[in-house]
Design an enzyme around this catalytic site. Structure first.
Site, PDB file in Angstrom:
ATOM      1  N   GLU A  31      -1.811  -1.119  16.255  1.00 29.78           N
ATOM      2  CA  GLU A  31      -1.645  -1.091  14.790  1.00 29.78           C
ATOM      3  C   GLU A  31      -0.155  -1.209  14.477  1.00 29.78           C
ATOM      4  O   GLU A  31       0.684  -0.723  15.245  1.00 29.78           O
ATOM      5  CB  GLU A  31      -2.241   0.224  14.263  1.00 29.78           C
ATOM      6  CG  GLU A  31      -2.172   0.416  12.771  1.00 29.78           C
ATOM      7  CD  GLU A  31      -0.805   0.856  12.274  1.00 29.78           C
ATOM      8  OE1 GLU A  31      -0.435   0.515  11.140  1.00 29.78           O
ATOM      9  OE2 GLU A  31      -0.096   1.554  13.045  1.00 29.78           O
TER      10      GLU A  31
ATOM     11  N   ASP B 188       0.840  -1.208   0.000  1.00 26.24           N
ATOM     12  CA  ASP B 188       0.000   0.000   0.000  1.00 26.24           C
ATOM     13  C   ASP B 188       0.869   1.250   0.000  1.00 26.24           C
ATOM     14  O   ASP B 188       0.453   2.305  -0.491  1.00 26.24           O
ATOM     15  CB  ASP B 188      -0.983  -0.005   1.173  1.00 26.24           C
ATOM     16  CG  ASP B 188      -0.307  -0.192   2.504  1.00 26.24           C
ATOM     17  OD1 ASP B 188       0.564  -1.074   2.639  1.00 26.24           O
ATOM     18  OD2 ASP B 188      -0.633   0.562   3.437  1.00 26.24           O
ATOM     19  N   ASP B 189       2.096   1.150   0.505  1.00 28.53           N
ATOM     20  CA  ASP B 189       3.042   2.270   0.399  1.00 28.53           C
ATOM     21  C   ASP B 189       3.304   2.608  -1.069  1.00 28.53           C
ATOM     22  O   ASP B 189       3.408   3.781  -1.444  1.00 28.53           O
ATOM     23  CB  ASP B 189       4.393   1.933   1.040  1.00 28.53           C
ATOM     24  CG  ASP B 189       4.281   1.561   2.511  1.00 28.53           C
ATOM     25  OD1 ASP B 189       3.815   0.445   2.790  1.00 28.53           O
ATOM     26  OD2 ASP B 189       4.663   2.379   3.345  1.00 28.53           O
TER      27      ASP B 189
ATOM     28  N   HIS C  83      -4.246   1.246   2.927  1.00 27.13           N
ATOM     29  CA  HIS C  83      -3.998   2.121   4.079  1.00 27.13           C
ATOM     30  C   HIS C  83      -3.305   3.443   3.728  1.00 27.13           C
ATOM     31  O   HIS C  83      -3.824   4.536   3.971  1.00 27.13           O
ATOM     32  CB  HIS C  83      -3.082   1.428   5.099  1.00 27.13           C
ATOM     33  CG  HIS C  83      -3.545   0.103   5.578  1.00 27.13           C
ATOM     34  ND1 HIS C  83      -4.511  -0.048   6.530  1.00 27.13           N
ATOM     35  CD2 HIS C  83      -3.136  -1.152   5.253  1.00 27.13           C
ATOM     36  CE1 HIS C  83      -4.688  -1.333   6.793  1.00 27.13           C
ATOM     37  NE2 HIS C  83      -3.873  -2.025   6.024  1.00 27.13           N
ATOM     38  N   ASP C  84      -2.069   3.317   3.225  1.00 28.06           N
ATOM     39  CA  ASP C  84      -1.173   4.478   3.200  1.00 28.06           C
ATOM     40  C   ASP C  84      -1.621   5.570   2.227  1.00 28.06           C
ATOM     41  O   ASP C  84      -1.369   6.756   2.453  1.00 28.06           O
ATOM     42  CB  ASP C  84       0.250   4.026   2.850  1.00 28.06           C
ATOM     43  CG  ASP C  84       0.838   3.113   3.921  1.00 28.06           C
ATOM     44  OD1 ASP C  84       0.245   3.038   5.016  1.00 28.06           O
ATOM     45  OD2 ASP C  84       1.876   2.479   3.664  1.00 28.06           O
TER      46      ASP C  84
ATOM     47  N   ASN D 290       2.231   0.194  12.435  1.00 25.65           N
ATOM     48  CA  ASN D 290       3.228   1.283  12.367  1.00 25.65           C
ATOM     49  C   ASN D 290       3.579   1.834  13.747  1.00 25.65           C
ATOM     50  O   ASN D 290       4.713   2.260  13.991  1.00 25.65           O
ATOM     51  CB  ASN D 290       2.733   2.434  11.470  1.00 25.65           C
ATOM     52  CG  ASN D 290       2.718   2.055  10.010  1.00 25.65           C
ATOM     53  OD1 ASN D 290       3.364   1.086   9.610  1.00 25.65           O
ATOM     54  ND2 ASN D 290       1.968   2.807   9.216  1.00 25.65           N
TER      55      ASN D 290
ATOM     56  N   ASN E 228      -4.101  -4.353  14.488  1.00 27.89           N
ATOM     57  CA  ASN E 228      -3.962  -5.416  13.496  1.00 27.89           C
ATOM     58  C   ASN E 228      -2.808  -6.359  13.833  1.00 27.89           C
ATOM     59  O   ASN E 228      -2.907  -7.559  13.658  1.00 27.89           O
ATOM     60  CB  ASN E 228      -3.865  -4.875  12.059  1.00 27.89           C
ATOM     61  CG  ASN E 228      -2.754  -3.854  11.854  1.00 27.89           C
ATOM     62  OD1 ASN E 228      -1.987  -3.545  12.751  1.00 27.89           O
ATOM     63  ND2 ASN E 228      -2.678  -3.324  10.647  1.00 27.89           N
TER      64      ASN E 228
HETATM   65  C1  BDR Z   1       0.294  -0.266   8.012  1.00 31.68           C
HETATM   66  O1  BDR Z   1       1.191  -1.350   8.176  1.00 31.68           O
HETATM   67  C2  BDR Z   1       1.802  -1.671   6.962  1.00 31.68           C
HETATM   68  O2  BDR Z   1       1.812  -3.038   6.759  1.00 31.68           O
HETATM   69  C3  BDR Z   1       1.066  -0.918   5.881  1.00 31.68           C
HETATM   70  O3  BDR Z   1       1.954  -0.515   4.861  1.00 31.68           O
HETATM   71  C4  BDR Z   1       0.471   0.258   6.596  1.00 31.68           C
HETATM   72  O4  BDR Z   1       1.359   1.357   6.617  1.00 31.68           O
HETATM   73  C5  BDR Z   1      -1.109  -0.753   8.320  1.00 31.68           C
HETATM   74  O5  BDR Z   1      -1.184  -1.188   9.645  1.00 31.68           O
HETATM   75 CA    CA Z   2       3.367   1.387   5.264  1.00 28.35          CA
END
Ligand code: BDR
Ligand code: CA
Length: 322
Positions: free
Chosen positions: A163, A13-14, A238-239, A165, A157
């Protein structure tokens, strides 16, 4: 135009966040900085360079921190694979890294621009941002905003509470949330609404070409890992939500809150504990004067999914034409 530095750990997603930033004329992407997170910093840097090489994105890329401030490294190999970007095929990088460390790139860039014109967009663990604050605290006053993917006010997650990050470098997240700047938390509550639905995938497929294939390959891979682990019907993008908000602030609604990062909890380390202003100020963190509630953080709440999808497709169409 919004000037941003995208601090990332590509990461599927980055990579889409990079494409959205490069593909929208409202964004002036001053540079990409990389950090250890989804994979080690060697891989996330190589992936960032490869994405830029593949799609002709000519911005400085500066390699950053190889690991968190204090805790041991936590990687997301089970989500992003052994390369950090398994699935799609990318060419080897054909241009050179910026000579500076990401932390120096961030400081130099923020200080070289007029006050309140550069926004930091961290979408991996916040190690580089925290180190930049520690190395040159003047950036706190100088940046326009920080729009960060990470945290959550409901679920985690990587653990039930945290989460990825924030969990990946909780002490760095604590520095970022405690610094006296304008921070928006784009957490899982928001990004789990940013799903690559069948409709969005069909729209991307209709654009055609190698970049559309790249994005579809990203989602195909992530559906096999992320979807299974988190019980989400489609991959969460996400990103890219942070970049989308820089393009169009109406892409999500927000509320004010006071956010603290849990650093000591046995089961809750890395949790972002949110005290919402709308709760009427009844629920304070209590304690000493320095712990008094101050609702100065912004929390992303409700995504306008059709608008978000339009921004992704629009960026793809523009980049495909270049
Ligand atoms: C975040 O964790 C990473 O795996 C993804 O790139 C996103 O930044 C989601 O929790
Ligand atoms: Ca990320």
């Amino acid at each position: 135009m919004e000037k941003i530095i995208l601090d990332c750990d590509p990461g599927h997603d980055d990579a889409i966040a990079i494409l959205l930033a490069a593909g929208n004329p409202k964004i002036d992407l001053l540079g990409i900085t990389t950090v250890s997170g989804n994979h080690n910093v060697e891989n996330t840097t190589r992936n960032a360079l490869s994405v830029c090489t593949a799609y002709g994105i000519k911005v400085p890329v500066a390699k950053g921190s190889p690991g968190p401030l204090i805790i041991d490294q936590v990687l997301a190999v089970e989500i992003h694979g052994d390369t950090g970007l398994d699935g799609p095929v990318l060419p080897p990088a054909s241009f050179e890294l910026d000579k500076r460390h990401a932390v120096d790139f961030i400081i130099d860039t923020v200080m070289a621009h007029a006050p309140k014109t550069v926004t930091l967009v961290p979408v991996g663990p916040y190690t580089n941002i925290a180190l930049a604050v520690r190395k040159d605290p003047r950036i706190v006053e100088r940046v326009k905003r920080v729009v960060a993917m990470g945290g959550s006010y409901t679920r985690g997650n990587i653990t039930p509470a945290a989460e990825f990050n924030v969990y990946g470098d909780p002490e760095a997240a604590d520095v970022v949330f405690r610094a006296n700047w304008d921070v928006t938390m784009v957490g899982l509550d928001l990004t789990h609404q940013a799903l690559a639905t069948k409709e969005l995938q069909d729209r991307v497929r209709a654009v055609g070409g190698p970049m559309a294939k790249f994005i579809l390959d990203i989602w195909e891979f992530i559906a096999t890992t992320h979807g299974g682990l988190l019980q989400i019907e489609y991959p969460a993008v996400h990103d890219a939500c942070c970049v989308a908000a820089m393009i169009d602030p109406t892409v999500f609604t927000t509320e004010k809150a006071d956010i603290r990062v849990e650093l000591a909890g046995r089961w809750t380390k890395g949790m972002t504990v949110c005290n919402f202003e709308k709760m009427g100020g009844m629920h304070h963190f209590g304690g000493t004067a320095s712990e008094q509630t101050d609702f100065r953080h912004t929390v992303a709440m409700k995504l306008d999914h059709p608008k978000f999808c339009d921004l992704i497709v629009d960026a793809l169409e523009r980049l495909a034409r270049q």
